[in-house]
Write a protein that holds these residues in place. Structure first.
Motif, PDB file in Angstrom:
ATOM      1  N   GLU B  37       0.904  -1.131  -0.030  1.00  0.00           N
ATOM      2  CA  GLU B  37      -0.274  -0.164  -0.001  1.00  0.00           C
ATOM      3  C   GLU B  37       0.912   1.216   0.092  1.00  0.00           C
ATOM      4  O   GLU B  37       0.320   2.329  -0.141  1.00  0.00           O
ATOM      5  N   ILE B  38       2.169   1.063   0.466  1.00  0.00           N
ATOM      6  CA  ILE B  38       3.168   2.147   0.407  1.00  0.00           C
ATOM      7  C   ILE B  38       3.992   2.127  -1.059  1.00  0.00           C
ATOM      8  O   ILE B  38       4.082   0.900  -1.524  1.00  0.00           O
ATOM      9  N   THR B  39       4.452   2.922  -1.532  1.00  0.00           N
ATOM     10  CA  THR B  39       5.553   2.930  -2.623  1.00  0.00           C
ATOM     11  C   THR B  39       6.378   2.019  -2.167  1.00  0.00           C
ATOM     12  O   THR B  39       7.108   2.315  -1.049  1.00  0.00           O
ATOM     13  N   PRO B  40       6.893   0.996  -2.753  1.00  0.00           N
ATOM     14  CA  PRO B  40       7.660   0.008  -2.206  1.00  0.00           C
ATOM     15  C   PRO B  40       9.206   0.834  -1.889  1.00  0.00           C
ATOM     16  O   PRO B  40       9.449   1.470  -2.905  1.00  0.00           O
ATOM     17  N   VAL B  41       9.775   0.374  -1.247  1.00  0.00           N
ATOM     18  CA  VAL B  41      10.932   1.154  -0.734  1.00  0.00           C
ATOM     19  C   VAL B  41      12.226   0.140  -1.085  1.00  0.00           C
ATOM     20  O   VAL B  41      12.139  -1.005  -0.489  1.00  0.00           O
ATOM     21  N   THR B  42      13.009   0.595  -1.891  1.00  0.00           N
ATOM     22  CA  THR B  42      14.369  -0.247  -2.082  1.00  0.00           C
ATOM     23  C   THR B  42      15.593   0.235  -1.329  1.00  0.00           C
ATOM     24  O   THR B  42      15.886   1.438  -1.608  1.00  0.00           O
TER      25      THR B  42
END
Ligand SMILES: Nc1nc2c(ncn2[C@@H]2O[C@H](COP(=O)(O)OP(=O)(O)OP(=O)(O)O)[C@@H](O)[C@H]2O)c(=O)[nH]1
Ligand SMILES: [Mg+2]
Lengths: 123, 204
Positions: B37-42
């Motif tokens: 649901e959040i912009t996936p963080v890398t």
């Protein structure tokens, strides 16, 4: 208390691998034990404007409870480096750390049913 | 029970941690992003690795730095449960990091590309070794050969109880469906477990 003020750790020519090292001034071990899923939240006691850019940026991401992993991703920094930054902020009274949410028990049928239901409902 | 006024039961939610693993470029980041649901963080993880090929112990100081990425996604299910997704770095030489990431993990999805089936062997070995339940998802790349599930199962030497499913990691529904298959598998195993415990308890 760590000195966070008026320090700039930006160097346009520094590579990505160099900058994280500068951000933490070479320290690799955070003073507070943090898990990737530990939750941190700003206390409001320290003004971000009084901090250097990286610490200020980290602090601003923590107005709501947020996991260490998420801060690392948003800052585009390695988790180890992020943990050092966040530990500085905790030491300085700017952040409060909370334990990670308790981990799910693999044999908890109620949890598995809720997970199944939640996934089916959303997609 | 629809209502519960006990204030203690309204405590912090439980975190459900699932791992998304597989070889290089197999679609792990895409998968995490499709469900989160959040912009996936890398996160770029900087690891210091002792350089290989030096047999002189005095050279142990000669370390090289490697960058490896980890993905993180989240899905709030309800007041009681939050799902965390961790995309693990593809390279098997980061076993120590895989170890750290899989602490407390409920289960895993091993993504595979049928053009390079062998790339997921190390992930499968890892989860078998750590006794983390997993299922295998065949990501559909356009020019990839189409195999029968049974062929893949044989090629990967998977035990018959491990589900193998198809998916398109670019589609949220498809990725979520993989997680649904995973949870169904966990439910089946958990039910079996409690049955065998019951029958043992009954003096069998
Ligand atoms: N056709 C097709 N392409 C896909 C699928 N899943 C991912 N891709 C594409 O494959 C490429 C690699 O996907 P990533 O999600 O970056 O793969 P990854 O496993 O995170 O890669 P690394 O982190 O580099 O190991 C991207 O261009 C995706 O758009 C799929 O199911 N079908
Ligand atoms: Mg990736």
């Amino acid at each position: 208390m760590p000195r966070l003020e008026e320090e700039q750790w930006y160097d346009d020519d520094a590579g990505r691998l160099v900058r994280p090292f500068l951000v933490t001034r070479g320290r690799t071990a955070p003073t507070v034990e943090l898990d990737l899923l530990s939750l941190v939240q700003s206390t409001g006691a320290v003004e971000p404007t009084k901090l250097d850019l990286d610490h200020a940026h980290a602090l601003q991401l923590c107005t709501m409870k947020i996991s260490v992993a998420e801060v690392a991703g948003l800052m585009r920094l390695p988790a180890t480096v992020t943990k050092v930054l966040l530990a500085d902020l905790i030491d300085a009274g700017a952040l409060l750390a909370h334990e990670p949410l308790p981990a799910a028990d693999p044999e908890d049928l109620k949890m598995l049913e809720a997970l199944l239901h939640g996934l089916q409902q959303r997609f | 029970m629809a209502y519960n006024n006990d204030s203690d039961s309204r405590s912090a939610p439980v975190g459900i941690k699932l791992l998304i693993a597989g070889g290089f470029g197999v679609g792990k980041t895409t998968f995490v992003g499709a469900v989160s649901e959040i912009t996936p963080v890398t996160t770029e993880e900087t690891l210091t690795v002792a350089s290989i090929g030096t047999d002189d112990l005095r050279d142990i100081k000669d370390k090289t730095t490697t960058t490896v990425a980890m993905d993180f996604g989240r899905l709030t299910l309800d007041d009681s449960y939050v799902l965390y997704l961790f995309g693990m770095p593809g390279q098997e030489r980061f076993w120590s990091m895989w170890n750290e990431m899989s602490d407390g993990a409920l289960a895993a999805v091993v993504l595979t590309d049928t053009r390079r089936l062998g790339d997921c062997f190390s992930a499968i070995d890892f989860f078998e070794h750590r006794r983390i339940p997993f299922i295998v998802a065949l990501n559909s790349f356009d020019d990839a050969p189409v195999y029968e599930i049974a062929e893949v199962r044989a090629a990967l030497d998977l035990p018959s109880h491990v589900p193998v499913v198809h998916c398109d990691a670019r589609e949220s529904r498809s990725s979520a469906q993989v997680l649904v298959s995973l949870v169904r598998y966990l439910l089946t195993s958990a039910t079996h477990m409690s049955r065998s415990t019951t029958s043992l308890g009954a003096g069998q």
